[in-house]
Scaffold this motif. Structure first.
Motif, short mmCIF file in Angstrom:
data_model
loop_
_atom_site.label_atom_id
_atom_site.label_comp_id
_atom_site.label_asym_id
_atom_site.label_seq_id
_atom_site.Cartn_x
_atom_site.Cartn_y
_atom_site.Cartn_z
N LEU A 96 0.89 -1.23 -0.05
CA LEU A 96 0.05 -0.18 -0.22
C LEU A 96 0.94 1.25 0.13
CD1 LEU A 96 -2.89 -1.18 2.50
CD2 LEU A 96 -3.11 -0.72 -0.02
N GLU A 97 1.97 1.37 0.74
CA GLU A 97 2.87 2.32 0.88
C GLU A 97 3.48 2.60 -0.45
OE1 GLU A 97 5.23 1.80 4.25
OE2 GLU A 97 3.67 2.76 5.40
N LEU A 98 3.86 1.38 -1.55
CA LEU A 98 4.23 1.52 -2.62
C LEU A 98 3.30 2.07 -3.67
CD1 LEU A 98 6.24 -1.76 -3.09
CD2 LEU A 98 7.43 0.69 -3.01
N GLY A 99 1.98 2.07 -3.12
CA GLY A 99 1.11 2.69 -4.21
C GLY A 99 -0.10 1.75 -4.54
N ALA A 100 0.12 0.53 -4.01
CA ALA A 100 -0.91 -0.49 -4.55
C ALA A 100 -2.23 -0.01 -4.12
CB ALA A 100 -0.79 -1.96 -3.77
N ASP A 101 -3.37 -0.26 -4.79
CA ASP A 101 -4.85 0.53 -4.51
C ASP A 101 -5.55 -0.15 -3.51
OD1 ASP A 101 -3.89 1.11 -7.56
OD2 ASP A 101 -4.92 2.51 -6.85
N ASP A 102 -5.31 -1.59 -3.51
CA ASP A 102 -6.01 -2.18 -2.58
C ASP A 102 -5.78 -3.67 -2.35
OD1 ASP A 102 -8.13 -2.72 -0.74
OD2 ASP A 102 -9.79 -2.35 -1.98
N TYR A 103 -6.28 -4.36 -1.56
CA TYR A 103 -5.94 -5.91 -1.38
C TYR A 103 -6.84 -6.71 -0.91
CZ TYR A 103 -6.12 -5.11 3.77
OH TYR A 103 -6.41 -4.99 4.81
N ILE A 104 -6.85 -8.00 -1.46
CA ILE A 104 -7.94 -9.06 -1.12
C ILE A 104 -6.93 -10.10 -0.26
CG2 ILE A 104 -9.50 -10.62 -2.08
CD1 ILE A 104 -9.34 -8.87 -4.66
N THR A 105 -7.51 -10.59 0.71
CA THR A 105 -6.96 -11.67 1.41
C THR A 105 -7.44 -13.07 1.20
OG1 THR A 105 -6.91 -10.10 3.22
CG2 THR A 105 -6.24 -12.51 3.69
N LYS A 106 -6.64 -13.92 0.80
CA LYS A 106 -7.22 -15.16 0.55
C LYS A 106 -7.27 -16.24 1.70
CE LYS A 106 -3.43 -15.87 -2.54
NZ LYS A 106 -2.33 -16.51 -3.31
N PRO A 107 -8.27 -17.21 1.75
CA PRO A 107 -9.17 -17.19 0.94
C PRO A 107 -10.34 -16.22 0.74
CG PRO A 107 -9.88 -18.56 2.96
CD PRO A 107 -8.53 -17.88 3.14
N PHE A 108 -10.89 -15.91 -0.40
CA PHE A 108 -11.58 -15.00 -0.60
C PHE A 108 -13.05 -15.20 -1.30
CE2 PHE A 108 -8.58 -14.99 -4.14
CZ PHE A 108 -9.47 -15.32 -5.22
N SER A 109 -14.11 -14.49 -0.98
CA SER A 109 -15.34 -14.78 -1.85
C SER A 109 -15.50 -14.19 -3.28
CB SER A 109 -16.58 -14.67 -0.92
OG SER A 109 -17.03 -13.15 -1.46
N PRO A 110 -15.78 -14.81 -4.22
CA PRO A 110 -15.44 -14.20 -5.50
C PRO A 110 -16.39 -13.09 -5.55
CG PRO A 110 -16.04 -16.42 -5.97
CD PRO A 110 -16.11 -16.18 -4.15
N ARG A 111 -17.46 -12.68 -4.82
CA ARG A 111 -18.28 -11.53 -4.78
C ARG A 111 -17.57 -10.55 -4.51
NH1 ARG A 111 -23.74 -12.47 -2.19
NH2 ARG A 111 -23.94 -10.27 -2.71
N VAL A 112 -16.73 -10.77 -3.07
CA VAL A 112 -15.89 -9.55 -2.38
C VAL A 112 -14.82 -9.23 -3.45
CG1 VAL A 112 -14.56 -8.96 -0.55
CG2 VAL A 112 -16.51 -10.30 -0.12
N MET A 113 -14.16 -10.18 -4.24
CA MET A 113 -13.21 -9.97 -5.02
C MET A 113 -13.36 -8.94 -6.22
SD MET A 113 -11.10 -12.36 -7.68
CE MET A 113 -12.53 -12.52 -8.66
N ILE A 114 -14.76 -9.25 -6.70
CA ILE A 114 -15.38 -8.44 -7.87
C ILE A 114 -15.70 -7.27 -7.56
CG2 ILE A 114 -17.58 -8.14 -9.23
CD1 ILE A 114 -15.44 -10.57 -10.28
N ALA A 115 -16.14 -7.02 -6.01
CA ALA A 115 -16.67 -5.82 -5.68
C ALA A 115 -15.45 -4.81 -5.46
CB ALA A 115 -17.25 -5.92 -4.27
N ARG A 116 -14.37 -5.59 -4.85
CA ARG A 116 -13.12 -4.58 -5.03
C ARG A 116 -12.60 -4.49 -6.35
NH1 ARG A 116 -10.51 -6.48 0.18
NH2 ARG A 116 -12.16 -5.74 1.65
N VAL A 117 -12.42 -5.05 -7.15
CA VAL A 117 -11.87 -4.85 -8.63
C VAL A 117 -12.90 -3.68 -8.82
CG1 VAL A 117 -11.75 -5.70 -10.80
CG2 VAL A 117 -10.93 -6.88 -8.99
N ARG A 118 -14.02 -3.81 -8.91
CA ARG A 118 -15.04 -3.04 -9.61
C ARG A 118 -14.69 -1.49 -9.10
NH1 ARG A 118 -20.42 -5.73 -11.43
NH2 ARG A 118 -21.07 -3.78 -11.65
N ALA A 119 -14.45 -1.19 -7.65
CA ALA A 119 -14.23 -0.13 -6.97
C ALA A 119 -12.98 0.66 -7.45
CB ALA A 119 -14.41 -0.40 -5.57
N VAL A 120 -12.12 -0.11 -7.63
CA VAL A 120 -10.77 0.36 -7.92
C VAL A 120 -10.90 0.83 -9.48
CG1 VAL A 120 -8.40 -0.24 -8.32
CG2 VAL A 120 -9.23 -0.88 -6.27
N MET A 121 -11.62 0.13 -10.32
CA MET A 121 -11.78 0.45 -11.57
C MET A 121 -12.55 1.92 -11.66
SD MET A 121 -10.74 -1.29 -14.40
CE MET A 121 -10.25 -3.08 -14.73
#
Ligand code: CA
Length: 229
Positions: A96-121
């Motif tokens: 995050l300090e390097l500038g990454a926008d968000d993170y997803i912790t494994k194991p993850f639910s596909p719906r949470v992953m999609i929501a994060r990706v869409r928000a960053v997009m």
């Protein structure tokens, strides 16, 4: 509108497949690679709209890949969503300090992953829209898409550096920017010019703007600002 492209970097093939499947189902164009080295090559070949990046990779790890992307002016604005495992907190913070926008912790639910990706997009498209929309300040109209400046509807001819300086300052009237900040914004940090170059460009810019040149104010000991209304 063309489909958004996402590069997924993950060395565990079943997770790569899971991510790929779910993103593709959402309508994204997905490319997958198994290593950090391949990720950097892929990005060089064709810039995606986002990278989903596993941190724990053999060879070049995710943090190194992120550092590489964020330190290159060509890729520094490419959104990065990290895939992490429990217990990788210090890596998450580093990313995050390097500038990454968000993170997803494994194991993850596909719906949470999609929501994060869409928000960053979404945040990314908002930033792009801000950067390309027409500015109207005082009697100036600055049109970034056309690289065009009108003063009271009359076009003014600027060099591309002068234009970028004006656009950068006029986007935030009243804000003061150092020469270094202006330099980085208009050239990228790897451009071999000095602070004096900015002074020289500003002199030229003011002259071409005529009366409106007074809006580009010098702030002694700090840098420049565009005069607020
Ligand atoms: Ca891994």
């Amino acid at each position: 509108m063309s489909r958004k492209e996402i590069l997924v970097v993950e060395d565990e093939e079943d997770i790569l497949e899971l991510v790929r499947y779910n993103l593709a189902k959402e309508g994204y164009e997905v490319r997958g690679v198994l290593s950090g080295e391949d990720a950097l090559n892929e990005v060089k070949n064709k810039l995606p709209d986002m990278v989903v990046l596993d941190l724990m990779l053999p060879g070049l790890d995710g943090i190194e890949v992120c550092r590489e992307l964020k330190s290159n002016p060509k890729t520094q604005h490419l959104p990065v969503v990290m895939l992490t495992a429990k217990g990788e907190e210090s890596d998450i913070v580093a990313g995050l300090e390097l500038g990454a926008d968000d993170y997803i912790t494994k194991p993850f639910s596909p719906r949470v992953m999609i929501a994060r990706v869409r928000a960053v997009m979404r945040r990314k498209s908002q930033k792009l829209a801000d950067a390309s929309s027409v500015l109207k300040v005082h009697e100036l109209m600055v049109h970034p898409g056309r690289h065009e400046v009108l003063i009271n509807d009359k076009p003014v001819q600027l060099t591309s550096t002068e234009f970028r300086i004006l656009h950068f300052l006029a986007r935030r009237p009243g804000w003061v920017f150092s020469r270094r900040q202006i330099l980085e914004a208009v050239h990228g940090s790897d451009y071999p010019v000095t602070d004096r170059t900015i002074d020289f460009q500003v002199v030229g810019l003011r002259k071409k703007l005529g009366e409106a040149g007074r809006y580009v104010e010098t702030v002694r000991g700090v840098g420049y600002r565009f005069k607020e209304k």
